[in-house]
Design a protein around this motif. Structure first.
Motif, PDB file in Angstrom:
ATOM      1  N   PHE A 108       0.805  -1.226   0.000  1.00  0.00           N
ATOM      2  CA  PHE A 108       0.000   0.000   0.000  1.00  0.00           C
ATOM      3  C   PHE A 108       0.839   1.277   0.000  1.00  0.00           C
ATOM      4  CE2 PHE A 108       0.488  -1.389   4.407  1.00  0.00           C
ATOM      5  CZ  PHE A 108       0.865  -0.236   5.073  1.00  0.00           C
ATOM      6  N   ARG A 109       2.157   1.153  -0.038  1.00  0.00           N
ATOM      7  CA  ARG A 109       3.021   2.331  -0.136  1.00  0.00           C
ATOM      8  C   ARG A 109       4.105   2.057  -1.179  1.00  0.00           C
ATOM      9  NH1 ARG A 109       2.424   6.163   3.965  1.00  0.00           N
ATOM     10  NH2 ARG A 109       4.479   7.031   3.497  1.00  0.00           N
ATOM     11  N   PRO A 110       4.190   2.880  -2.237  1.00  0.00           N
ATOM     12  CA  PRO A 110       5.221   2.687  -3.263  1.00  0.00           C
ATOM     13  C   PRO A 110       6.616   2.704  -2.648  1.00  0.00           C
ATOM     14  CG  PRO A 110       3.584   4.290  -3.994  1.00  0.00           C
ATOM     15  CD  PRO A 110       3.295   4.019  -2.551  1.00  0.00           C
ATOM     16  N   GLN A 111       7.502   1.907  -3.230  1.00  0.00           N
ATOM     17  CA  GLN A 111       8.857   1.741  -2.709  1.00  0.00           C
ATOM     18  C   GLN A 111       9.900   2.133  -3.750  1.00  0.00           C
ATOM     19  OE1 GLN A 111       9.335   0.141   0.624  1.00  0.00           O
ATOM     20  NE2 GLN A 111       7.158   0.744   0.636  1.00  0.00           N
ATOM     21  N   ARG A 112      10.954   2.801  -3.295  1.00  0.00           N
ATOM     22  CA  ARG A 112      12.115   3.028  -4.153  1.00  0.00           C
ATOM     23  C   ARG A 112      13.107   1.890  -3.931  1.00  0.00           C
ATOM     24  NH1 ARG A 112      12.215   7.290  -7.092  1.00  0.00           N
ATOM     25  NH2 ARG A 112      11.107   9.202  -6.495  1.00  0.00           N
ATOM     26  N   ILE A 113      13.610   1.323  -5.016  1.00  0.00           N
ATOM     27  CA  ILE A 113      14.561   0.216  -4.935  1.00  0.00           C
ATOM     28  C   ILE A 113      15.950   0.736  -5.268  1.00  0.00           C
ATOM     29  CG2 ILE A 113      15.142  -2.088  -5.759  1.00  0.00           C
ATOM     30  CD1 ILE A 113      12.458  -1.933  -4.303  1.00  0.00           C
ATOM     31  N   THR A 114      16.899   0.484  -4.388  1.00  0.00           N
ATOM     32  CA  THR A 114      18.274   0.910  -4.619  1.00  0.00           C
ATOM     33  C   THR A 114      19.219  -0.254  -4.363  1.00  0.00           C
ATOM     34  OG1 THR A 114      18.473   1.688  -2.330  1.00  0.00           O
ATOM     35  CG2 THR A 114      17.819   3.311  -3.989  1.00  0.00           C
ATOM     36  N   ALA A 134       8.531  -5.909 -10.321  1.00  0.00           N
ATOM     37  CA  ALA A 134       9.488  -5.088 -11.054  1.00  0.00           C
ATOM     38  C   ALA A 134       9.311  -3.619 -10.724  1.00  0.00           C
ATOM     39  CB  ALA A 134       9.336  -5.310 -12.566  1.00  0.00           C
ATOM     40  N   THR A 135      10.356  -2.844 -10.982  1.00  0.00           N
ATOM     41  CA  THR A 135      10.290  -1.396 -10.805  1.00  0.00           C
ATOM     42  C   THR A 135       9.893  -0.747 -12.127  1.00  0.00           C
ATOM     43  OG1 THR A 135      12.549  -0.865 -11.508  1.00  0.00           O
ATOM     44  CG2 THR A 135      12.253  -1.572  -9.221  1.00  0.00           C
ATOM     45  N   ASN A 136       9.473   0.522 -12.047  1.00  0.00           N
ATOM     46  CA  ASN A 136       9.286   1.285 -13.274  1.00  0.00           C
ATOM     47  C   ASN A 136      10.623   1.921 -13.655  1.00  0.00           C
ATOM     48  OD1 ASN A 136       9.629   3.540 -11.607  1.00  0.00           O
ATOM     49  ND2 ASN A 136       7.453   4.055 -11.570  1.00  0.00           N
ATOM     50  N   ALA A 137      10.613   2.781 -14.658  1.00  0.00           N
ATOM     51  CA  ALA A 137      11.863   3.376 -15.138  1.00  0.00           C
ATOM     52  C   ALA A 137      12.532   4.250 -14.088  1.00  0.00           C
ATOM     53  CB  ALA A 137      11.594   4.183 -16.406  1.00  0.00           C
ATOM     54  N   ASP A 138      11.771   4.703 -13.093  1.00  0.00           N
ATOM     55  CA  ASP A 138      12.321   5.551 -12.037  1.00  0.00           C
ATOM     56  C   ASP A 138      12.779   4.746 -10.819  1.00  0.00           C
ATOM     57  OD1 ASP A 138      11.803   7.911 -13.480  1.00  0.00           O
ATOM     58  OD2 ASP A 138       9.719   7.919 -12.801  1.00  0.00           O
ATOM     59  N   GLY A 139      12.761   3.424 -10.939  1.00  0.00           N
ATOM     60  CA  GLY A 139      13.209   2.595  -9.829  1.00  0.00           C
ATOM     61  C   GLY A 139      12.193   2.446  -8.710  1.00  0.00           C
ATOM     62  N   VAL A 140      10.903   2.662  -9.024  1.00  0.00           N
ATOM     63  CA  VAL A 140       9.843   2.588  -8.024  1.00  0.00           C
ATOM     64  C   VAL A 140       8.995   1.342  -8.261  1.00  0.00           C
ATOM     65  CG1 VAL A 140       7.737   3.700  -7.142  1.00  0.00           C
ATOM     66  CG2 VAL A 140       9.753   5.080  -7.698  1.00  0.00           C
ATOM     67  N   VAL A 141       8.724   0.621  -7.180  1.00  0.00           N
ATOM     68  CA  VAL A 141       7.812  -0.519  -7.223  1.00  0.00           C
ATOM     69  C   VAL A 141       6.457  -0.074  -6.682  1.00  0.00           C
ATOM     70  CG1 VAL A 141       7.226  -2.712  -6.106  1.00  0.00           C
ATOM     71  CG2 VAL A 141       9.489  -2.388  -7.064  1.00  0.00           C
ATOM     72  N   ARG A 142       5.412  -0.313  -7.478  1.00  0.00           N
ATOM     73  CA  ARG A 142       4.046   0.016  -7.028  1.00  0.00           C
ATOM     74  C   ARG A 142       3.213  -1.254  -7.153  1.00  0.00           C
ATOM     75  NH1 ARG A 142      -0.212   1.366  -4.679  1.00  0.00           N
ATOM     76  NH2 ARG A 142      -1.128   3.438  -4.831  1.00  0.00           N
ATOM     77  N   ILE A 143       3.170  -2.039  -6.084  1.00  0.00           N
ATOM     78  CA  ILE A 143       2.431  -3.305  -6.116  1.00  0.00           C
ATOM     79  C   ILE A 143       0.937  -3.036  -6.218  1.00  0.00           C
ATOM     80  CG2 ILE A 143       1.777  -5.322  -4.718  1.00  0.00           C
ATOM     81  CD1 ILE A 143       4.588  -5.510  -3.721  1.00  0.00           C
ATOM     82  N   LYS A 144       0.272  -3.840  -7.040  1.00  0.00           N
ATOM     83  CA  LYS A 144      -1.187  -3.807  -7.157  1.00  0.00           C
ATOM     84  C   LYS A 144      -1.705  -5.107  -6.548  1.00  0.00           C
ATOM     85  CE  LYS A 144      -2.887  -1.995 -10.898  1.00  0.00           C
ATOM     86  NZ  LYS A 144      -3.269  -1.634 -12.272  1.00  0.00           N
ATOM     87  N   PRO A 145      -1.989  -5.107  -5.256  1.00  0.00           N
ATOM     88  CA  PRO A 145      -2.333  -6.362  -4.582  1.00  0.00           C
ATOM     89  C   PRO A 145      -3.587  -7.023  -5.126  1.00  0.00           C
ATOM     90  CG  PRO A 145      -2.756  -4.484  -3.148  1.00  0.00           C
ATOM     91  CD  PRO A 145      -1.995  -3.962  -4.325  1.00  0.00           C
ATOM     92  N   GLN A 146      -4.435  -6.244  -5.803  1.00  0.00           N
ATOM     93  CA  GLN A 146      -5.637  -6.838  -6.389  1.00  0.00           C
ATOM     94  C   GLN A 146      -5.302  -7.806  -7.518  1.00  0.00           C
ATOM     95  OE1 GLN A 146      -4.714  -3.666  -6.635  1.00  0.00           O
ATOM     96  NE2 GLN A 146      -5.335  -2.699  -8.560  1.00  0.00           N
ATOM     97  N   ASN A 147      -4.134  -7.645  -8.154  1.00  0.00           N
ATOM     98  CA  ASN A 147      -3.766  -8.539  -9.258  1.00  0.00           C
ATOM     99  C   ASN A 147      -3.769  -9.993  -8.821  1.00  0.00           C
ATOM    100  OD1 ASN A 147      -3.413  -6.228 -10.732  1.00  0.00           O
ATOM    101  ND2 ASN A 147      -1.281  -6.608 -11.286  1.00  0.00           N
ATOM    102  N   LEU A 148      -3.298 -10.224  -7.596  1.00  0.00           N
ATOM    103  CA  LEU A 148      -3.207 -11.598  -7.111  1.00  0.00           C
ATOM    104  C   LEU A 148      -4.585 -12.179  -6.809  1.00  0.00           C
ATOM    105  CD1 LEU A 148      -0.969 -13.588  -6.631  1.00  0.00           C
ATOM    106  CD2 LEU A 148      -0.731 -12.752  -4.298  1.00  0.00           C
ATOM    107  N   LEU A 149      -5.568 -11.321  -6.580  1.00  0.00           N
ATOM    108  CA  LEU A 149      -6.925 -11.778  -6.288  1.00  0.00           C
ATOM    109  C   LEU A 149      -7.729 -11.984  -7.563  1.00  0.00           C
ATOM    110  CD1 LEU A 149      -7.711  -9.325  -3.353  1.00  0.00           C
ATOM    111  CD2 LEU A 149      -6.706 -11.609  -3.217  1.00  0.00           C
TER     112      LEU A 149
END
Length: 356
Positions: A146-152, A332-347
């Motif tokens: 529920f909170r976007p993450q920056r991956i480094t 996966a991250t987007n081009a800016d290195g951010v992961v935005r999980i969509k938990p509904q996808n798994l449902l």
């Protein structure tokens, strides 16, 4: 009702009531807490009509609001925010529980409330299903839903940090406008007031969970060079990806009533690959291309944070044409290195034998 270690104190969990099924019934107090969100909070510029509406809803959060009351709010954005709140409130009451509301909203394909409301519901749902959890790594991994993450990448570690927290620290050093001015003047150097969650500081997570300043180490395997050109790979016992997998298992079980096992994997070597689910927009596109044998550029492949293998405890709960086959998940991250999980996808996208 007994509760375990408390955390995420601002998500409204304490204002909700559990059904026998373990789902969450909204109460008036829950809506009062939603009303206190920054998007709905009164500001010095609030007109008399907005102040009256806000104060009356804070006192009677379930009361009916007439169209004329809403129309009297002068600021266009404020008026729309209250309309969204009322739509959210009424739909949630009609659904009966947060779980039913979330499933109905996602299955309808018509999402008519902003992401902040949906993320708030997801947080409350996760707080519920993690109520007996005493694992800080799982609780921190759940924040990714529920909170976007920056991956480094840092010293061979793949770290996930809360995007909003990291951006705020980068812009203001955690000191608000004063910090922003000091940074701009060069009088203050940015310092990341964050720390990697570890066994040594895990106990601190519970008291500091609402600050979202712990980094989660997603490194799943460590490689050690041995003599004579040999290497040794060891799976980390405290892998953030493993913690995320445990959370996703709970998510599916709680909302769909289906028991699954999820494990991080490095690649899909299954020649009979039949089904996959991307946990975000980017991994969905990458897995679709790989499945269709379309070329995937190296830069896009490098955005993959992890793959997972999901297996059903009971293959009879799967569609007959894929029963017994693993389901591969991507992150996966987007081009800016951010992961935005969509938990509904798994449902929505698991190959279930019938709708749950």
């Amino acid at each position: 009702m007994t509760f375990g270690t408390d955390f995420w104190l601002h998500c409204g969990f304490r204002t909700l009531v559990r059904t026998e099924r373990g789902w969450l019934i909204p109460t008036g107090d829950y809506f009062v807490q939603v009303l206190a969100r920054p998007e709905l909070a009164l500001v010095p510029e609030s007109c008399a009509a907005e102040i009256a509406l806000h104060e009356s809803l804070a006192a009677q959060p379930l009361r009916a609001v007439s169209a004329s009351e809403l129309a009297a709010v002068q600021d266009d954005d404020a008026r729309e925010n209250y309309a969204v709140f009322l739509r959210f409130r009424d739909a949630l009451q009609t659904a009966g529980t947060l779980e039913a509301y979330y499933l109905q909203l996602m299955r309808s394909g018509v999402v008519n409330v902003p992401a902040v409301f949906i993320d708030a519901v997801v947080q409350a749902l996760l707080r519920n299903l993690l109520d007996n959890c005493n694992d800080a790594f799982e609780a921190r991994a759940a924040e990714m839903l529920f909170r976007p993450q920056r991956i480094t990448l840092q010293d061979g570690q793949m770290l996930a940090g809360d995007r909003e927290t990291l951006d705020m620290l980068n812009e203001t050093a955690g000191l608000g406008e004063v910090g922003r001015l000091l940074l701009q003047s060069g009088a203050l150097q940015p310092t990341a007031q964050v720390k990697v969650l570890s066994a040594d500081n895990a106990a601190q997570y519970w008291q500091e969970s609402d600050r979202h300043h712990f980094l989660l180490d997603l490194t799943h395997e460590l490689t050690q060079d041995l003599s004579h050109g040999l290497t040794f790979k060891m799976t980390r016992a405290r892998s953030g990806l493993k913690a995320l997998a445990r959370v996703l298992e709970r998510w599916v079980a709680h909302l769909l009533g289906v028991q699954v096992q999820i494990e991080p994997v490095h690649q899909v070597t299954d020649s009979a690959w039949r089904w996959h689910v991307g946990l975000d927009v980017e991994s969905t596109a990458i897995l679709n291309d790989l499945y269709q044998d379309r070329p995937v550029e190296a830069e896009r492949m490098q955005r993959l944070v992890s793959l997972f293998k999901l297996t059903f405890a009971n293959p009879a709960e799967m569609r007959a044409d894929v029963a017994g086959k693993p389901v591969y998940l991507g992150l996966a991250t987007n081009a800016d290195g951010v992961v935005r999980i969509k938990p509904q996808n798994l449902l929505l996208n698991l190959p279930l034998a019938s709708a749950s």
